[in-house]
Write a protein that holds these residues in place. Structure first.
Motif, PDB file in Angstrom:
ATOM      1  N   SER A 221       0.830  -1.211   0.000  1.00  0.00           N
ATOM      2  CA  SER A 221       0.000   0.000   0.000  1.00  0.00           C
ATOM      3  C   SER A 221       0.864   1.261   0.000  1.00  0.00           C
ATOM      4  CB  SER A 221      -0.934   0.005   1.214  1.00  0.00           C
ATOM      5  OG  SER A 221      -0.190  -0.057   2.423  1.00  0.00           O
TER       6      SER A 221
ATOM      7  N   ASP B 137      -6.319   5.229  -4.304  1.00  0.00           N
ATOM      8  CA  ASP B 137      -7.417   4.284  -4.155  1.00  0.00           C
ATOM      9  C   ASP B 137      -6.836   2.877  -4.328  1.00  0.00           C
ATOM     10  OD1 ASP B 137      -9.560   2.501  -4.603  1.00  0.00           O
ATOM     11  OD2 ASP B 137     -10.809   4.076  -5.480  1.00  0.00           O
ATOM     12  N   LEU B 138      -6.709   2.133  -3.223  1.00  0.00           N
ATOM     13  CA  LEU B 138      -6.048   0.825  -3.276  1.00  0.00           C
ATOM     14  C   LEU B 138      -6.840  -0.194  -4.082  1.00  0.00           C
ATOM     15  CD1 LEU B 138      -4.579   0.489   0.330  1.00  0.00           C
ATOM     16  CD2 LEU B 138      -3.413   1.084  -1.791  1.00  0.00           C
ATOM     17  N   SER B 139      -8.144  -0.103  -4.070  1.00  0.00           N
ATOM     18  CA  SER B 139      -8.954  -1.029  -4.867  1.00  0.00           C
ATOM     19  C   SER B 139      -8.713  -0.802  -6.359  1.00  0.00           C
ATOM     20  CB  SER B 139     -10.444  -0.851  -4.551  1.00  0.00           C
ATOM     21  OG  SER B 139     -10.714  -1.197  -3.212  1.00  0.00           O
ATOM     22  N   HIS B 140      -8.670   0.465  -6.743  1.00  0.00           N
ATOM     23  CA  HIS B 140      -8.381   0.815  -8.132  1.00  0.00           C
ATOM     24  C   HIS B 140      -6.979   0.340  -8.519  1.00  0.00           C
ATOM     25  CE1 HIS B 140      -8.173   3.082 -11.849  1.00  0.00           C
ATOM     26  NE2 HIS B 140      -7.114   3.744 -11.413  1.00  0.00           N
TER      27      HIS B 140
ATOM     28  N   SER C  79      -5.228  -2.186  -7.175  1.00  0.00           N
ATOM     29  CA  SER C  79      -5.173  -3.657  -7.251  1.00  0.00           C
ATOM     30  C   SER C  79      -5.821  -4.178  -8.527  1.00  0.00           C
ATOM     31  CB  SER C  79      -5.848  -4.270  -6.018  1.00  0.00           C
ATOM     32  OG  SER C  79      -5.142  -3.928  -4.841  1.00  0.00           O
ATOM     33  N   ARG C  80      -6.972  -3.594  -8.883  1.00  0.00           N
ATOM     34  CA  ARG C  80      -7.653  -4.023 -10.120  1.00  0.00           C
ATOM     35  C   ARG C  80      -6.788  -3.717 -11.342  1.00  0.00           C
ATOM     36  NH1 ARG C  80     -12.222  -1.742  -7.610  1.00  0.00           N
ATOM     37  NH2 ARG C  80     -11.973   0.130  -8.915  1.00  0.00           N
TER      38      ARG C  80
ATOM     39  N   ARG D 158      -3.696  -6.140 -11.605  1.00  0.00           N
ATOM     40  CA  ARG D 158      -4.050  -7.470 -12.115  1.00  0.00           C
ATOM     41  C   ARG D 158      -4.400  -7.402 -13.610  1.00  0.00           C
ATOM     42  NH1 ARG D 158      -5.433 -12.372 -10.112  1.00  0.00           N
ATOM     43  NH2 ARG D 158      -5.432 -11.654  -7.945  1.00  0.00           N
TER      44      ARG D 158
ATOM     45  N   SER E  81      -1.959 -10.469  -8.849  1.00  0.00           N
ATOM     46  CA  SER E  81      -2.126  -9.446  -7.825  1.00  0.00           C
ATOM     47  C   SER E  81      -0.755  -8.914  -7.404  1.00  0.00           C
ATOM     48  CB  SER E  81      -2.844 -10.032  -6.609  1.00  0.00           C
ATOM     49  OG  SER E  81      -1.983 -10.933  -5.920  1.00  0.00           O
TER      50      SER E  81
END
Length: 335
Positions: free
Chosen positions: A299, A309-312, A314-315, A318, A324
């Motif tokens: 992070s 934005d960590l979700s953004h 990670s997506r 990948r 990941s």
């Protein structure tokens, strides 16, 4: 000359250095098989060539460093003649341009109807996939920077017109470029792998500028777009960590209009912000795989390179790399 010898001597002390090189030498083989062995190695690592050996016997020594997206080779040899005949390269790694920094002896290159003679310190470029003729009539030493074709084409418009041109090593940007590359070779065994890898981008920037000084005037019209695109990419590279980087900031920082910047990236089938997104992810991956950042949280690495934005993140990671960030780190440290 002493410095040239020092480059080669220092580069051979591999065991104590985290920056590793692959070493090939004809001295490791019986004299009667050296020529065929050398032809096989040059064909695999550089280009398929015919070799005219010296009357004094075959001697050639190569140290090859992986250099991020580039490769740096330190070569010492007896006199030799190499002839590249017309045929397709067998390996994708051979689809490259070779920048030659000459260290000692005499060097002549012929390609695309042009001929260049190099003295120690001078530099030139040739296309490894096209016919070429190299003649070194006495023992010599040189450095080769192998640059994948797409990487150089995106930086230098009309690069196909820049082969077999003389870049003097004692003047202007040519002097800066050759001395920087020589220093990298000289100090490779004193640097750890991440440090050495970082220098490759600077070497590529300097090579780009040096080639621009000898590019034929007939293609200067198209070079303005190349220079502008390089200016934008350099600005972006220096501001990737700014999470608030916007097209407006890039426009202000480069002095180019947002519309013109978009046109530049349209030629590369992308957009400015898609390019920023990709470069941030590539920088994150580089840190995630690096031993120097092994103890750093993923992070923190993402935040460091401008993601908020960590979700953004990670997506996107990948999507681009097929794994990941955690899987990427685990795979890198299992090697």
């Amino acid at each position: 000359m002493d410095n040239d010898i020092n480059i080669l001597h220092n580069s051979t002390t591999l065991a104590s250095s985290p920056t590793q090189a692959v070493k090939y030498s004809t001295a490791d083989f019986a004299p009667h098989i050296r020529l065929e062995w050398l032809k096989e190695v040059i064909g695999r690592e550089y280009a398929n060539v015919e070799i005219t050996p010296p009357k004094t016997g075959v001697f050639n020594e190569m140290l090859i460093y992986s250099w991020d997206k580039l490769r740096l080779s330190v070569i010492r040899s007896n006199e030799i003649t190499l002839q590249r005949l017309p045929h397709e390269p067998e390996l994708i790694s051979q689809d490259a341009y070779f920048a030659v920094v000459h260290l000692s002896g005499n060097y002549r290159l012929q390609q695309n109807g042009r001929e260049v003679f190099l003295k120690p310190g001078d530099m030139t470029l040739y296309d490894a996939t096209l016919p070429h003729h190299i003649r070194c009539p006495e023992p010599f030493a040189k450095l080769i920077v192998s640059i994948p074709r797409p990487l150089l084409k995106e930086r230098v418009s009309g690069i196909e017109h820049c082969t077999a041109l003389h870049i003097p090593g004692h003047l202007g940007i040519g002097s800066v470029a050759t001395n920087f590359i020589r220093s990298c070779a000289d100090k490779a065994n004193e640097l750890n792998a991440p440090e050495f890898s970082t220098l490759s981008e600077h070497a590529l920037d300097l090579l780009t500028l040096a080639l621009a000084t000898v590019r034929p005037a007939s293609i200067n019209l198209s070079t303005s777009r190349t220079v502008a695109l390089h200016r934008v990419k350099t600005f972006v590279e220096h501001h990737l960590s700014d999470s608030a980087l916007t097209p407006a900031k890039v426009s202000t920082g480069t002095g180019l209009s947002p519309r013109y910047i978009n046109l530049l990236f349209h030629d590369e089938d992308t957009s400015l912000m898609r390019y920023v997104w990709r470069r941030r992810l590539e920088r994150c991956r580089q840190d995630i795989e690096s031993d120097a950042h092994a103890g750093r949280r993923i992070s923190d690495i993402a935040f460091r390179w401008g993601f908020n934005d960590l979700s953004h993140f990670s997506r996107g990671f990948r999507l681009l790399f097929g794994c990941s960030p955690t899987e990427c780190r685990e795979a890198a440290h299992q090697k």
